[in-house]
Write a protein that holds these residues in place. Structure first.
Motif, PDB file in Angstrom:
ATOM      1  N   GLY A  87       0.790  -1.220   0.000  1.00  0.00           N
ATOM      2  CA  GLY A  87       0.000   0.000   0.000  1.00  0.00           C
ATOM      3  C   GLY A  87       0.823   1.272   0.000  1.00  0.00           C
ATOM      4  O   GLY A  87       0.279   2.362   0.201  1.00  0.00           O
ATOM      5  N   ARG A  88       2.124   1.157  -0.233  1.00  0.00           N
ATOM      6  CA  ARG A  88       2.995   2.331  -0.299  1.00  0.00           C
ATOM      7  C   ARG A  88       3.758   2.328  -1.623  1.00  0.00           C
ATOM      8  O   ARG A  88       3.959   1.281  -2.235  1.00  0.00           O
ATOM      9  CB  ARG A  88       3.992   2.359   0.861  1.00  0.00           C
ATOM     10  N   ILE A  89       4.182   3.505  -2.051  1.00  0.00           N
ATOM     11  CA  ILE A  89       4.930   3.661  -3.299  1.00  0.00           C
ATOM     12  C   ILE A  89       6.293   4.262  -2.975  1.00  0.00           C
ATOM     13  O   ILE A  89       6.378   5.290  -2.294  1.00  0.00           O
ATOM     14  CB  ILE A  89       4.173   4.567  -4.293  1.00  0.00           C
ATOM     15  N   LEU A  90       7.343   3.610  -3.459  1.00  0.00           N
ATOM     16  CA  LEU A  90       8.711   4.089  -3.254  1.00  0.00           C
ATOM     17  C   LEU A  90       9.291   4.522  -4.593  1.00  0.00           C
ATOM     18  O   LEU A  90       9.304   3.753  -5.555  1.00  0.00           O
ATOM     19  CB  LEU A  90       9.578   2.989  -2.640  1.00  0.00           C
ATOM     20  N   VAL A  91       9.744   5.764  -4.653  1.00  0.00           N
ATOM     21  CA  VAL A  91      10.345   6.332  -5.865  1.00  0.00           C
ATOM     22  C   VAL A  91      11.771   6.750  -5.540  1.00  0.00           C
ATOM     23  O   VAL A  91      12.036   7.304  -4.461  1.00  0.00           O
ATOM     24  CB  VAL A  91       9.546   7.553  -6.369  1.00  0.00           C
ATOM     25  N   ARG A  92      12.669   6.485  -6.467  1.00  0.00           N
ATOM     26  CA  ARG A  92      14.070   6.881  -6.288  1.00  0.00           C
ATOM     27  C   ARG A  92      14.460   7.788  -7.452  1.00  0.00           C
ATOM     28  O   ARG A  92      14.425   7.373  -8.614  1.00  0.00           O
ATOM     29  CB  ARG A  92      14.953   5.632  -6.258  1.00  0.00           C
ATOM     30  N   ALA A  93      14.803   9.038  -7.147  1.00  0.00           N
ATOM     31  CA  ALA A  93      15.192  10.009  -8.171  1.00  0.00           C
ATOM     32  C   ALA A  93      16.689  10.260  -8.093  1.00  0.00           C
ATOM     33  O   ALA A  93      17.264  10.323  -7.003  1.00  0.00           O
ATOM     34  CB  ALA A  93      14.433  11.319  -7.979  1.00  0.00           C
ATOM     35  N   MET A  94      17.327  10.388  -9.261  1.00  0.00           N
ATOM     36  CA  MET A  94      18.759  10.664  -9.336  1.00  0.00           C
ATOM     37  C   MET A  94      18.982  12.055  -9.906  1.00  0.00           C
ATOM     38  O   MET A  94      18.280  12.470 -10.834  1.00  0.00           O
ATOM     39  CB  MET A  94      19.462   9.629 -10.218  1.00  0.00           C
ATOM     40  N   MET A  95      19.974  12.750  -9.370  1.00  0.00           N
ATOM     41  CA  MET A  95      20.291  14.087  -9.877  1.00  0.00           C
ATOM     42  C   MET A  95      21.781  14.359  -9.741  1.00  0.00           C
ATOM     43  O   MET A  95      22.500  13.630  -9.062  1.00  0.00           O
ATOM     44  CB  MET A  95      19.469  15.147  -9.150  1.00  0.00           C
ATOM     45  N   GLY A  96      22.224  15.400 -10.436  1.00  0.00           N
ATOM     46  CA  GLY A  96      23.652  15.733 -10.432  1.00  0.00           C
ATOM     47  C   GLY A  96      24.275  15.364 -11.760  1.00  0.00           C
ATOM     48  O   GLY A  96      23.850  15.825 -12.817  1.00  0.00           O
ATOM     49  N   GLY A  97      25.298  14.499 -11.727  1.00  0.00           N
ATOM     50  CA  GLY A  97      25.976  14.093 -12.949  1.00  0.00           C
ATOM     51  C   GLY A  97      26.842  15.199 -13.519  1.00  0.00           C
ATOM     52  O   GLY A  97      27.086  16.228 -12.880  1.00  0.00           O
ATOM     53  N   VAL A  98      27.307  15.000 -14.751  1.00  0.00           N
ATOM     54  CA  VAL A  98      28.209  15.982 -15.360  1.00  0.00           C
ATOM     55  C   VAL A  98      27.493  17.286 -15.684  1.00  0.00           C
ATOM     56  O   VAL A  98      28.125  18.341 -15.765  1.00  0.00           O
ATOM     57  CB  VAL A  98      28.875  15.411 -16.634  1.00  0.00           C
ATOM     58  N   ASP A  99      26.173  17.236 -15.869  1.00  0.00           N
ATOM     59  CA  ASP A  99      25.427  18.451 -16.197  1.00  0.00           C
ATOM     60  C   ASP A  99      25.266  19.377 -14.997  1.00  0.00           C
ATOM     61  O   ASP A  99      25.353  20.594 -15.126  1.00  0.00           O
ATOM     62  CB  ASP A  99      24.034  18.097 -16.736  1.00  0.00           C
ATOM     63  N   ARG A 100      24.998  18.799 -13.832  1.00  0.00           N
ATOM     64  CA  ARG A 100      24.703  19.612 -12.649  1.00  0.00           C
ATOM     65  C   ARG A 100      25.473  19.118 -11.425  1.00  0.00           C
ATOM     66  O   ARG A 100      24.876  18.725 -10.418  1.00  0.00           O
ATOM     67  CB  ARG A 100      23.197  19.598 -12.370  1.00  0.00           C
ATOM     68  N   PRO A 101      26.803  19.135 -11.460  1.00  0.00           N
ATOM     69  CA  PRO A 101      27.570  18.633 -10.307  1.00  0.00           C
ATOM     70  C   PRO A 101      27.343  19.451  -9.043  1.00  0.00           C
ATOM     71  O   PRO A 101      27.491  18.939  -7.929  1.00  0.00           O
ATOM     72  CB  PRO A 101      29.024  18.730 -10.782  1.00  0.00           C
TER      73      PRO A 101
END
Length: 462
Positions: A356-370
């Motif tokens: 009954g729960r939703i888990l989302v994993r978002a990634m950010m950063g990388g070479v574009d936005r260190p």
């Protein structure tokens, strides 16, 4: 035989496992020690368990049933702990032109793929006709543009490189980052024809993990090393045991007995070994070689890596106006979203979230936005929520959040990477008993890292 492994991440632990297995097979008496600078083994691979959620800090699974990773899991007695990704996770989306688009899996589906223009769709469909073989090294973007046209290449290849490498498709080498694509072109000329052939020939290519998450793999490896696993034991340098060897003249001529090696720890302790396998990230490896062989150190130091921040968010189902579907989505370059992509973890592996729960994993950063990695946890969570609101619509915020920063975690296989790795290997050939392995050289996936660790372990005992 005395062998030292420097680093107890996935590569180091896997190398230790294969050293033990190969030594037993050859009836070699092995004195094995593994040195880890931090307080825990496993490196970047870790599974956080909190309030019924399992959050992967790095890789979230393994692709394929017949590779080195699957064999390793079987060796460890964990075959029964394997769990396959849900079939619905085969659906993947691309965030492009302000909305989510289901990635097509067949030519007919491509006709309605709204992420690119009608003209670009026709250009993609023409790939079997216009495709040509090219032998020279080229960037991922250049390769994709030749096959499917520039517009589709920028959206699709650009998003894929951001999702896998947190990198730039205009800079990464196709031959190093995606060697299978080059092999497909070599054999079939057309990628469409190659993929059609592969569907008929291949099975068992799905994603899988362990019931306890990927952290269960490194824990099992650490528990089974039967070696001296030294935590909080940073290594400062590698030296020859022959004290008379002049600096800058460290290479073995091939005559007489091969040199032995001494590793110096930050504690002041020194220990000797017949072979040393260095599995640390390339810049840390460069520091170990700096006095012994400056040119190898210089080459290692040129391998750049991108850092990423992982933001995991736990929601009630009613939090979303559009229910998260399938695996998740990648973000095309140029989109006004601060994330590289998002994985719907509870769709992929339902046991990673309470019912009954939703888990989302978002990634950010990388070479574009260190610079994003320097933001506060609250700021990163806000950016992830903003991206999810724009793509799926958020009615209410998350119940729980987690933020994990992975500094310089994903090596960038830029043009010339394969030649660079070859030159490092050639330099090490003149220093018998010294080896490097890890995700900086021949593949960033879990399977590739394990396969290279097995190769190096076999060589070290030869």
């Amino acid at each position: 035989m005395r062998v030292a492994v420097v680093g107890a991440g996935l590569a180091g632990l896997a190398a230790a496992h294969f050293l033990r297995r190969e030594a037993a097979r050859r009836d070699i008496r092995l004195d094995l020690a593994v040195y880890e600078a931090s307080a825990r083994a496993g490196g970047r691979i870790r599974t956080v368990e909190d309030h019924g959620y399992r959050i992967e800090c790095a890789a979230n699974g393994v692709q394929g049933d017949d590779g080195a990773a699957a064999r390793l899991v079987k060796d460890l007695g964990l075959a029964g702990e394997r769990v396959k990704a849900s079939p619905g996770a085969a659906r993947r989306y691309l965030a492009c032109r302000g909305s989510l688009h289901l990635l097509p899996t067949s030519p007919p589906a491509l006709l309605s793929f709204g992420a690119i223009s009608p003209r670009a769709r026709l250009r993609v469909l023409a790939e079997p006709i216009v495709a040509r073989r090219v032998a020279r090294e080229e960037t991922v973007l250049k390769f994709a543009s030749r096959h499917v046209g520039e517009e589709a290449a920028r959206a699709l290849a650009g998003a894929a490189v951001r999702g896998i490498f947190a990198g730039d498709a205009a800079k990464l080498s196709l031959d190093s980052a995606f060697p299978l694509m080059r092999e497909m072109e070599r054999k079939h000329r057309s990628l469409f024809l190659a993929m059609s052939h592969a569907k008929k020939q291949l099975g068992g290519r799905g994603l899988w993990s362990l019931r306890a998450g990927m952290g269960g793999l490194v824990r099992a490896l650490a528990d089974s090393t039967e070696a001296r696993l030294r935590l909080n034991a940073p290594v400062l340098s590698i030296e020859r045991t022959d004290e008379s060897q002049r600096a800058g003249d460290s290479q073995w001529t091939g005559e007489g007995k091969p040199p032995g090696w001494r590793i110096r720890l930050a504690s002041g302790e020194r220990t000797e070994a017949d072979a040393v396998i260095v599995t640390t990230p390339p810049k840390a490896a460069a520091a170990l070689f700096r006095q012994l062989e400056p040119e190898i150190a210089r080459r290692l130091s040129t391998i750049e890596s991108a850092g990423v921040a992982v933001v995991a968010l736990a929601f009630l189902p009613q939090a979303f106006r559009s229910k998260p579907d399938g695996y998740g989505f990648l973000v095309a370059p140029g989109e006004d979203l601060e994330i590289l992509g998002a994985v719907f973890e509870s769709n992929l592996f339902p046991e990673r979230a309470p019912k009954g729960r939703i888990l989302v994993r978002a990634m950010m950063g990388g070479v574009d936005r260190p610079e994003l990695l320097a933001r506060t946890d609250a700021e990163l969570v806000a950016l992830a929520m903003k991206a999810l609101d724009r793509t799926l619509g958020l009615a209410i915020g998350p119940e729980r959040t987690w933020v994990i920063r992975q500094e310089e975690s994903i090596p960038q296989y830029v043009l010339g990477h394969r030649s660079l790795v070859g030159s490092i290997a050639s330099g090490l050939d003149a220093l018998p008993g010294l080896y490097v392995t890890g995700n900086a050289y021949r593949g960033v996936s879990v399977g590739s890292v394990i396969e290279d660790a097995a190769r190096v372990a076999t060589r070290a005992l030869s």
